[in-house]
Design a protein around this motif. Structure first.
Motif, mmCIF file in Angstrom:
data_model
loop_
_atom_site.group_PDB
_atom_site.id
_atom_site.type_symbol
_atom_site.label_atom_id
_atom_site.label_comp_id
_atom_site.label_asym_id
_atom_site.label_seq_id
_atom_site.Cartn_x
_atom_site.Cartn_y
_atom_site.Cartn_z
ATOM 1 N N ASP A 1 29.429 24.483 47.336
ATOM 2 C CA ASP A 1 29.394 23.479 46.346
ATOM 3 C C ASP A 1 29.888 23.979 45.191
ATOM 4 N N GLU A 2 29.805 22.962 44.158
ATOM 5 C CA GLU A 2 30.418 23.250 42.882
ATOM 6 C C GLU A 2 29.325 24.162 41.841
ATOM 7 N N PHE A 3 28.144 24.500 42.416
ATOM 8 C CA PHE A 3 27.314 25.115 41.520
ATOM 9 C C PHE A 3 27.084 26.502 41.394
ATOM 10 N N GLY A 4 28.144 27.039 42.378
ATOM 11 C CA GLY A 4 28.062 28.711 42.189
ATOM 12 C C GLY A 4 27.909 29.319 43.279
ATOM 13 N N HIS A 5 27.862 30.972 43.492
ATOM 14 C CA HIS A 5 27.609 31.337 44.700
ATOM 15 C C HIS A 5 25.980 32.147 44.596
ATOM 16 N N PRO A 6 25.504 31.444 45.645
ATOM 17 C CA PRO A 6 23.873 31.843 45.525
ATOM 18 C C PRO A 6 24.076 33.193 46.296
ATOM 19 N N ILE A 7 23.002 34.062 45.938
ATOM 20 C CA ILE A 7 22.697 35.321 46.450
ATOM 21 C C ILE A 7 22.449 35.349 47.873
ATOM 22 N N ASP A 8 21.936 34.264 48.278
ATOM 23 C CA ASP A 8 21.579 33.869 49.912
ATOM 24 C C ASP A 8 22.731 34.065 50.731
ATOM 25 N N SER A 9 23.920 33.849 50.338
ATOM 26 C CA SER A 9 25.077 34.002 51.212
ATOM 27 C C SER A 9 25.194 35.460 51.695
ATOM 28 N N LEU A 10 24.931 36.191 50.812
ATOM 29 C CA LEU A 10 24.891 37.969 50.920
ATOM 30 C C LEU A 10 24.100 38.088 52.130
ATOM 31 N N LYS B 1 24.679 26.743 49.923
ATOM 32 C CA LYS B 1 25.026 25.807 48.590
ATOM 33 C C LYS B 1 24.045 25.824 47.623
ATOM 34 N N ALA B 2 24.669 26.092 46.416
ATOM 35 C CA ALA B 2 23.523 26.469 45.186
ATOM 36 C C ALA B 2 22.945 25.260 44.938
ATOM 37 N N GLY B 3 23.739 24.181 45.132
ATOM 38 C CA GLY B 3 23.007 22.796 44.725
ATOM 39 C C GLY B 3 22.231 21.973 45.756
ATOM 40 N N SER B 4 21.830 22.892 46.575
ATOM 41 C CA SER B 4 21.098 22.244 47.921
ATOM 42 C C SER B 4 19.809 21.726 47.489
#
Lengths: 341, 385
Positions: free
Chosen positions: A42-51, A240-243
């Motif tokens: 989404d538009e809110f950025g790259h969450p560390i959790d994707s890593l 999704k950072a904005g979840s």
């Protein structure tokens, strides 16, 4: 090096996994064993959790290679899917390129060797469209498969997706048809079940699924978790950072400051019952995986064991995780991490 | 001495009857929880950092809408508890269970409101006059409440007839309720002796006003509130929630508690059956006599109980020890496996109760001089100005 068996049984990372022999049943049947993870954004950025998922794919791939099994790890940035769901579609393609760039940067920093693809690069190709048509035809001729396709869409969007011929779902299914090991967050197994049924019919190697532990928001107290029934099983959307509009409660690579991250970790609910969600431990696991990539051990340094035995709990765990996140992840992407206000 | 023929069979039959009663009780709570759409308190107990002993033991067992209260607790925001008392007589150990939960709630940030419903006591015929019930309130009930250890700064006690603003609040809320709804919940019977305009006004207006009082402007305005109740009082809470919404207040949450078995084994501990209750005013001898003569979940045959165990779920002595004096749930296991028999169990109960009563009565005597610190006197002007 963490072997495959140990990795699949690491409870702080893996919620549900096939057996090692299930995974190895795909060996030699159609080229290298493909280990795969796909995400939108989404538009809110790259969450560390994707890593967690990028590292997870890399760890599984490395473990297979260490056993002499030809394998490759792939990360799919589902930009077309993200574009379809968003109001500002063109902006989403740009953000997809940014997420693509993040995975390339992860490769550079951690030596993960992941292949990264964008959905937009293949979803319009003749080969893909043809394959998707075959799969659509197969599902439409089988009521049980078509029921699963319908169930793959949340009820609130089902009527709308039906009008579009469930294209989103069929894109997903077509994409994973050649995948052997699919890594993902805990979720309804719907796409995977459809893909398995089709693979079985077509004599393809069966898809196996490894579901990782859920992602939880940081900085929330116990009452949040009490009030949100089911959070133990599904958490929030990792990629999704904005979840659930909880972007302020996420660690965002390249954006979050050390002071904000430390505050989130300090204020986070940490249960005394190890079966309950522990957002601090979850982030600690990601940082440990990062460390394992950096030092070449490809091991998680026993963080799970230390937590389970009580060696690392409470404030000691918080302190450990704050430092580990800083040193092994955030400072490697952002020179200003420690000083940004 | 040999037992008469058929005696052992009769003993076992009695044991089976007690087990069936225990199952029926468990089913009763489960069915009511389901029928009323309440949620189990298990999840709250898992997530709260330090739940109360009664929550751990399942005495407090279900809730409705506790999430707002939990949020206030966790963040240190204002929240309130309302628990009314009917001063028809001295308090007993059944009341203590409720007050133990109130103390836990106060320790977790709640302001505790305790309306002493001497008006209700009179109109339903439990006391001979408003004056009688008022006297009991000041002489016995309030000192006992204070003796439990409540913090004066966060405890607000009022005797209804001495806090007439509660009747203004009752008039304020009664306009938000229809007779139809009130009759639907309370089932007033015009011909029934004991039903009178007072009972209707009390139940359909005053009681609701008591529940909503902490949300009036004088007390800080709308806030999460919680009412601990027996499960059969759920419909009353629904009514209060309905009125709260119409007034722009936050609908009160409820938490349900299981009743304590009366020592006579005939139902819950109640002041209306003096031998069912250990009153907090009882002498050591009176308490000793009641517990010694109490009905139990055990067997008259020692050998039978050693093999089959007792039925703690319907045992008032177990109930008394478990609710008030046991730190964990091991007593249940000891009873069910026959490792503890009724005699020693009663002996231990007597020791604990007598010690508790002595200490409580000593604190109550001191508390008589502190009543004013706890009385709510705040005038309710927001609905009149």
């Amino acid at each position: 090096m963490m072997d495959l068996e140990t990795l699949l049984h690491e409870k702080t990372l893996v919620r549900e996994a096939p057996t090692r022999s299930d995974i190895l049943s795909g060996v030699g049947k159609s080229g290298p064993l493909s280990v795969f993870y796909g995400e939108t954004f989404d538009e809110f950025g790259h969450p560390i959790d994707s890593l967690k998922y990028y590292f997870g794919v890399a760890y599984i791939t490395k473990a297979l290679l260490a056993e002499g099994i030809d394998a490759n790890g792939t990360i799919l940035i589902a930009d077309t899917a993200a574009q379809r769901n968003a109001e500002n579609g063109s902006d989403m393609l740009r953000r997809g390129r940014e997420r693509f760039g993040l995975v390339e940067e992860v490769n550079g920093v951690y030596g993960t060797g992941l292949e990264v693809m964008r959905m937009s690069d293949f979803v319009g190709t003749e080969a893909f469209v043809q394959r998707r048509q075959e799969i659509i035809a197969m599902c439409e001729s089988d009521d049980s498969l078509m029921d699963l396709v319908r169930l793959s869409v949340p009820e609130s969007r089902r009527a709308e997706e039906e009008k579009k011929g469930f294209l989103y779902s069929f894109d997903e299914i077509t994409t994973i048809m050649d995948v052997h090991v699919k890594v993902g967050p805990p979720r309804e197994d719907v796409y995977d079940r459809i893909a398995r049924s089709i693979a079985k019919f077509k004599g393809l190697p069966p898809l196996t699924s490894v579901y990782f532990t859920p992602t939880f928001p940081l900085g929330m107290d116990w009452s949040y978790f009490f009030a949100h029934e089911g959070i133990e099983d599904h958490g929030i959307t990792a990629y999704k950072a904005g979840s659930k509009r909880l972007q302020r409660n996420r660690i965002l690579i390249g954006r979050s400051s050390r002071s904000h991250v430390d505050a989130l970790i300090d204020q986070s609910f940490m249960p005394s019952d190890p079966s309950l969600p522990n957002p601090v431990l979850d982030v600690g696991v990601i940082a440990q995986m990062a460390k394992g990539c950096i030092d070449g051990s490809w091991s998680m340094d026993g963080l799970g064991r230390k937590y389970r035995t009580g060696e690392l709990r409470g404030d000691a765990l918080r302190s450990y995780v704050k430092d580990s996140v800083a040193q092994n992840i955030m400072e490697r992407f952002d020179d200003a991490y420690a000083t940004r206000v | 001495m040999p037992t008469p023929p058929g005696f052992e069979a009769a003993v076992h039959e009695e044991f089976e009857r007690k087990r069936a009663l225990a199952n029926r009780e468990e089913d009763y709570y489960a069915e009511k929880t389901d029928a009323f759409g309440l949620k189990s308190l298990d999840r709250f107990v898992r997530y709260h950092p330090d739940p109360s002993a009664l929550m751990h033991k399942g005495v407090s067992f279900a809730h409705n809408d506790l999430e707002g209260v939990a949020n206030a607790m966790a963040k240190g925001n204002p929240w309130a508890v309302i628990s009314g008392l009917n001063p028809s007589g001295p308090l007993h150990l059944g009341h203590k269970a409720v007050f133990d939960e109130l103390l836990w709630m106060q320790a977790n940030g709640a302001d505790i409101y305790i309306p002493i419903t001497n008006d209700e006591s009179y109109v339903v015929g439990k006391s001979g006059s408003l004056a009688d019930s008022r006297r009991i309130a000041y002489e016995q009930v309030i000192p006992s409440i204070i003796a439990f250890g409540f913090d004066a700064a966060k405890t607000h006690i009022y005797v209804d007839s001495d806090y007439p603003d509660i009747y203004n609040a009752a008039m304020d809320v009664s306009a938000k309720l229809t007779l139809n709804k009130a009759f639907g919940v309370f089932g007033f019977d015009k011909k029934e002796e004991g039903e009178n305009p007072g009972t209707m006004f009390y139940r359909a207006a005053v009681q609701i006003a008591q529940i909503l009082l902490p949300q009036y402007a004088e007390f800080g305005g709308p806030k999460p509130t919680l009412v601990p109740v027996g499960i059969d009082q759920h419909p009353y809470i629904l009514l209060a929630r309905d009125v709260a919404e119409r007034k722009g207040f936050i609908p009160p949450a409820e938490m349900t508690l299981k009743f304590m078995w009366g020592l006579d084994g005939k139902g819950k501990m109640s002041a209306s059956r003096p031998n069912s209750a250990v009153f907090l005013t009882d002498s050591a001898d009176a308490a000793r006599k009641k517990i010694k003569g109490a009905y139990t979940g055990g067997s008259v045959l020692r050998a039978h109980q050693e093999i089959h165990g007792g039925v703690p779920q319907i045992c008032p002595v177990y109930s008394l020890r478990s609710y008030h004096f046991e730190k964990d749930t091991s007593l249940k296991d000891e009873c069910e496996t026959g490792r503890i028999l009724c005699g020693p169990c009663k002996t231990r109960a007597i020791e604990d109760v007598v010690q508790y009563l002595e200490e409580h009565q000593r604190r109550r005597d001191i508390a008589r001089g502190r009543i004013d610190e706890y009385l709510l006197r705040t005038p309710l002007r927001s609905i009149l100005e």
